[in-house]
Design a protein around this motif. Structure first.
Motif, PDB file in Angstrom:
ATOM      1  N   ASP A 187      -4.009  -8.996  -4.877  1.00  0.00           N
ATOM      2  CA  ASP A 187      -2.873  -8.265  -4.325  1.00  0.00           C
ATOM      3  C   ASP A 187      -1.928  -7.903  -5.458  1.00  0.00           C
ATOM      4  O   ASP A 187      -1.895  -8.557  -6.511  1.00  0.00           O
ATOM      5  CB  ASP A 187      -2.158  -9.094  -3.259  1.00  0.00           C
ATOM      6  CG  ASP A 187      -2.882  -9.030  -1.925  1.00  0.00           C
ATOM      7  OD1 ASP A 187      -2.995  -7.918  -1.380  1.00  0.00           O
ATOM      8  OD2 ASP A 187      -3.344 -10.088  -1.443  1.00  0.00           O
TER       9      ASP A 187
ATOM     10  N   SER B 228      11.613  -3.017   4.562  1.00  0.00           N
ATOM     11  CA  SER B 228      10.581  -2.313   3.795  1.00  0.00           C
ATOM     12  C   SER B 228       9.936  -1.253   4.672  1.00  0.00           C
ATOM     13  O   SER B 228      10.194  -1.194   5.884  1.00  0.00           O
ATOM     14  CB  SER B 228       9.531  -3.300   3.278  1.00  0.00           C
ATOM     15  OG  SER B 228       8.860  -3.942   4.351  1.00  0.00           O
TER      16      SER B 228
ATOM     17  N   LEU C 105       6.196   1.462   5.192  1.00  0.00           N
ATOM     18  CA  LEU C 105       4.847   1.842   4.797  1.00  0.00           C
ATOM     19  C   LEU C 105       4.844   3.297   4.337  1.00  0.00           C
ATOM     20  O   LEU C 105       5.519   4.147   4.921  1.00  0.00           O
ATOM     21  CB  LEU C 105       3.865   1.662   5.954  1.00  0.00           C
ATOM     22  CG  LEU C 105       3.735   0.235   6.504  1.00  0.00           C
ATOM     23  CD1 LEU C 105       2.703   0.204   7.634  1.00  0.00           C
ATOM     24  CD2 LEU C 105       3.350  -0.753   5.409  1.00  0.00           C
TER      25      LEU C 105
ATOM     26  N   ARG D 215       2.408   6.209   1.417  1.00  0.00           N
ATOM     27  CA  ARG D 215       1.140   6.461   0.741  1.00  0.00           C
ATOM     28  C   ARG D 215       1.399   7.030  -0.650  1.00  0.00           C
ATOM     29  O   ARG D 215       2.368   7.756  -0.860  1.00  0.00           O
ATOM     30  CB  ARG D 215       0.268   7.449   1.537  1.00  0.00           C
ATOM     31  CG  ARG D 215      -0.226   6.897   2.851  1.00  0.00           C
ATOM     32  CD  ARG D 215      -1.094   7.892   3.617  1.00  0.00           C
ATOM     33  NE  ARG D 215      -1.381   7.383   4.946  1.00  0.00           N
ATOM     34  CZ  ARG D 215      -2.422   6.586   5.230  1.00  0.00           C
ATOM     35  NH1 ARG D 215      -3.265   6.244   4.280  1.00  0.00           N
ATOM     36  NH2 ARG D 215      -2.605   6.145   6.467  1.00  0.00           N
TER      37      ARG D 215
ATOM     38  N   ARG E 153      -2.505   3.687   1.168  1.00  0.00           N
ATOM     39  CA  ARG E 153      -1.329   3.102   1.826  1.00  0.00           C
ATOM     40  C   ARG E 153      -0.738   1.969   0.985  1.00  0.00           C
ATOM     41  O   ARG E 153      -1.466   1.124   0.450  1.00  0.00           O
ATOM     42  CB  ARG E 153      -1.703   2.598   3.213  1.00  0.00           C
ATOM     43  CG  ARG E 153      -0.560   1.875   3.925  1.00  0.00           C
ATOM     44  CD  ARG E 153      -0.788   1.787   5.418  1.00  0.00           C
ATOM     45  NE  ARG E 153      -0.405   3.039   6.079  1.00  0.00           N
ATOM     46  CZ  ARG E 153      -0.297   3.175   7.394  1.00  0.00           C
ATOM     47  NH1 ARG E 153      -0.536   2.151   8.190  1.00  0.00           N
ATOM     48  NH2 ARG E 153       0.048   4.328   7.913  1.00  0.00           N
ATOM     49  N   VAL E 154       0.581   1.962   0.912  1.00  0.00           N
ATOM     50  CA  VAL E 154       1.317   0.909   0.221  1.00  0.00           C
ATOM     51  C   VAL E 154       2.531   0.540   1.058  1.00  0.00           C
ATOM     52  O   VAL E 154       2.917   1.272   1.979  1.00  0.00           O
ATOM     53  CB  VAL E 154       1.786   1.358  -1.187  1.00  0.00           C
ATOM     54  CG1 VAL E 154       0.614   1.643  -2.114  1.00  0.00           C
ATOM     55  CG2 VAL E 154       2.710   2.573  -1.098  1.00  0.00           C
ATOM     56  N   ARG E 155       3.119  -0.560   0.736  1.00  0.00           N
ATOM     57  CA  ARG E 155       4.389  -0.973   1.339  1.00  0.00           C
ATOM     58  C   ARG E 155       5.462  -0.876   0.265  1.00  0.00           C
ATOM     59  O   ARG E 155       5.267  -1.336  -0.870  1.00  0.00           O
ATOM     60  CB  ARG E 155       4.268  -2.394   1.867  1.00  0.00           C
ATOM     61  CG  ARG E 155       5.527  -2.941   2.519  1.00  0.00           C
ATOM     62  CD  ARG E 155       5.200  -4.236   3.262  1.00  0.00           C
ATOM     63  NE  ARG E 155       6.363  -5.098   3.401  1.00  0.00           N
ATOM     64  CZ  ARG E 155       6.368  -6.382   3.104  1.00  0.00           C
ATOM     65  NH1 ARG E 155       5.257  -6.968   2.635  1.00  0.00           N
ATOM     66  NH2 ARG E 155       7.460  -7.104   3.268  1.00  0.00           N
TER      67      ARG E 155
ATOM     68  N   THR F 263       0.518  -4.217  -2.185  1.00  0.00           N
ATOM     69  CA  THR F 263      -0.659  -4.095  -1.320  1.00  0.00           C
ATOM     70  C   THR F 263      -0.531  -4.983  -0.085  1.00  0.00           C
ATOM     71  O   THR F 263      -1.361  -4.894   0.818  1.00  0.00           O
ATOM     72  CB  THR F 263      -1.927  -4.508  -2.086  1.00  0.00           C
ATOM     73  OG1 THR F 263      -1.741  -5.837  -2.606  1.00  0.00           O
ATOM     74  CG2 THR F 263      -2.227  -3.561  -3.229  1.00  0.00           C
TER      75      THR F 263
ATOM     76  N   LEU G 224       0.705  -5.471   3.146  1.00  0.00           N
ATOM     77  CA  LEU G 224       1.290  -4.575   4.141  1.00  0.00           C
ATOM     78  C   LEU G 224       1.978  -5.322   5.285  1.00  0.00           C
ATOM     79  O   LEU G 224       2.819  -4.747   5.978  1.00  0.00           O
ATOM     80  CB  LEU G 224       0.214  -3.651   4.697  1.00  0.00           C
ATOM     81  CG  LEU G 224      -0.552  -2.806   3.659  1.00  0.00           C
ATOM     82  CD1 LEU G 224      -1.566  -1.895   4.366  1.00  0.00           C
ATOM     83  CD2 LEU G 224       0.403  -1.994   2.787  1.00  0.00           C
ATOM     84  N   ASP G 225       1.623  -6.575   5.474  1.00  0.00           N
ATOM     85  CA  ASP G 225       2.180  -7.367   6.576  1.00  0.00           C
ATOM     86  C   ASP G 225       3.486  -8.025   6.120  1.00  0.00           C
ATOM     87  O   ASP G 225       3.477  -8.941   5.292  1.00  0.00           O
ATOM     88  CB  ASP G 225       1.168  -8.427   7.008  1.00  0.00           C
ATOM     89  CG  ASP G 225       1.607  -9.188   8.266  1.00  0.00           C
ATOM     90  OD1 ASP G 225       2.804  -9.118   8.615  1.00  0.00           O
ATOM     91  OD2 ASP G 225       0.756  -9.871   8.871  1.00  0.00           O
ATOM     92  N   HIS G 226       4.607  -7.577   6.655  1.00  0.00           N
ATOM     93  CA  HIS G 226       5.908  -8.103   6.226  1.00  0.00           C
ATOM     94  C   HIS G 226       6.104  -9.556   6.634  1.00  0.00           C
ATOM     95  O   HIS G 226       6.932 -10.263   6.050  1.00  0.00           O
ATOM     96  CB  HIS G 226       7.040  -7.249   6.824  1.00  0.00           C
ATOM     97  CG  HIS G 226       7.169  -7.376   8.307  1.00  0.00           C
ATOM     98  ND1 HIS G 226       6.342  -6.699   9.185  1.00  0.00           N
ATOM     99  CD2 HIS G 226       8.014  -8.108   9.074  1.00  0.00           C
ATOM    100  CE1 HIS G 226       6.680  -7.000  10.425  1.00  0.00           C
ATOM    101  NE2 HIS G 226       7.695  -7.853  10.389  1.00  0.00           N
TER     102      HIS G 226
END
Length: 401
Positions: free
Chosen positions: A234, A255, A257, A259, A275-277, A298, A300-302
């Motif tokens: 990550d 934050s 999401l 691209r 896709r990025v956060r 990378t 993506l799950d906050h």
């Protein structure tokens, strides 16, 4: 009762048993020998300075940067002089013989030994090495001055200066650092004119799944990001604040999401995006802080990694600056130049320097585990001084002897 004089087995040579204490703990003689055989550089006939001794010598040079070549060798040999007649004079090879032995060895065995052994060393109990399930590592680069010889300048070049050129040729290198232990690994070196991005492409092969890699904004680019992402690690990299990143979904922690795209054309057509956060934040009340900092990750799950935690975590990237300072100042010595006078020996000395740093950091990690301390709380400079003081008294004689 008189004590029997300790002796080596018949036919043995003292150089066969040099282990150099802490260095040999990190680089066991059987591993060194296998590398020498694989690179066809093992000594075929008996010499005063066989290849495996020269490997240890090159690593030890980094611990005694301010000492002469002969004095470094003397430090290594004095620790086992008790095996001889104590009154006998210690014979130390001359500078020319040492240089010839290093030239015979070359730099490839040192590079292979480095690549084979120098890896992250943190375990589950290592304090400061982890964020949740992730092993923290950082990516960065630096330069080293080398001896002002014509052949070195031709091979490596030198940076410009306000008046002409700088005093010394330089090499450039890029490394990953394990944040918790300050171990530099996956390092790649080249001439000064080779950019950090070029070197980083090779360094990223050291990333693994389960790592979280931090990097500054000069490394961010679509191709390098995807190469790093493909390793399974990550990423948490800073990017330029003016990079256009459309908000596709705002997350509860602030934050969002978005691209990233390889080209302007792809961005316009919204094609082939990754896709990025994105995390934007400010450092309120910090003198000299920039108006806004922008990170992409990378993760993506906050819920697994909240934005506030990642923003704070990013500043762990400066651990690599500390590791580089250890390498360039505390180990090498301030204003000390790599002493080797030919390009191949410069490369050899560079890998010896990295391996000496790894050996000291490994010792510090063991001490930190025993004391249940964060390795950051231990003094690298103190550890180097202890190793320098104790190195001549270490020796390794097989129990059967």
């Amino acid at each position: 009762m008189a004590r029997a004089l300790a002796e080596l087995p018949k036919g043995s040579r003292i150089t066969d048993y040099i282990s150099l204490g802490v260095i040999a703990r990190s680089f066991p003689s059987d591993r060194v020998q296998s590398i020498l055989e694989a690179t066809a550089t093992a000594s075929i006939r008996q010499r005063d300075l066989p290849a495996h001794v020269v490997v240890y010598y090159v690593i030890a040079m980094a611990l005694y940067m301010q000492s002469s070549y002969r004095e470094v060798l003397r430090c290594l040999l004095e620790g086992i002089q008790w095996l001889r007649n104590p009154s006998a004079e210690l014979t130390v090879a001359g500078k020319s013989a040492i240089s010839q032995a290093r030239t015979r060895l070359g730099w490839e065995p040192l590079r292979q030994l480095h690549d084979d052994v120098v890896k992250p060393i943190a375990v589950a109990a290592t304090r400061g090495a982890w964020y949740g399930k992730w092993r923290l590592v950082s990516l960065d680069g630096s330069t080293l001055d080398v001896a002002d010889e014509e052949v070195n300048e031709e091979a490596f070049g030198r940076p410009g200066a306000s008046r002409g050129t700088s005093a010394y040729p330089q090499i450039r290198f890029v490394s990953l650092v394990e944040n918790g232990t300050h171990v530099l690994f996956a390092s790649q070196m080249a001439d000064y004119g080779t950019g950090e991005i070029t070197l980083a492409k090779a360094v990223l092969a050291g990333l693994r799944k389960g790592m979280l890699c931090l990097a500054d904004r000069q490394f961010f680019g679509f191709a390098l990001w995807n190469q790093a992402r493909a390793t399974g690690a990550d990423l948490l990299w800073r990017i330029k604040k003016n990079l256009r990143l459309a908000c596709e979904k705002r997350l509860p922690d602030g934050s969002y999401l978005s691209r990233i795209y390889a080209s302007e054309r792809d961005w316009r057509h919204k094609a082939n995006g990754v896709r990025v956060r994105v995390i934007d934040y400010r450092l309120a009340g910090v003198e000299g802080a920039e108006e806004i900092y922008r990170l992409v990750t990378t993760i993506l799950d906050h819920q697994k990694a909240p934005a506030a935690q990642l923003a704070a975590l990013y500043h762990e990237r400066w651990e690599i600056e500390t590791a580089l300072d250890e390498l360039k100042t505390h180990l090498r010595g301030a204003r000390i130049v790599l002493r080797s006078k030919t390009p191949d020996l410069v490369r050899q000395e560079f890998y010896g320097l990295l391996m000496a740093h790894f050996a000291v950091r490994g010792l510090m990690h063991e001490a930190a585990l025993q004391a249940d301390e964060d390795p950051d709380r231990l003094s690298f400079l103190h550890a180097v001084r202890v190793v320098r003081r104790k190195l001549p008294t270490f020796h390794a004689i097989p129990p059967s002897a």
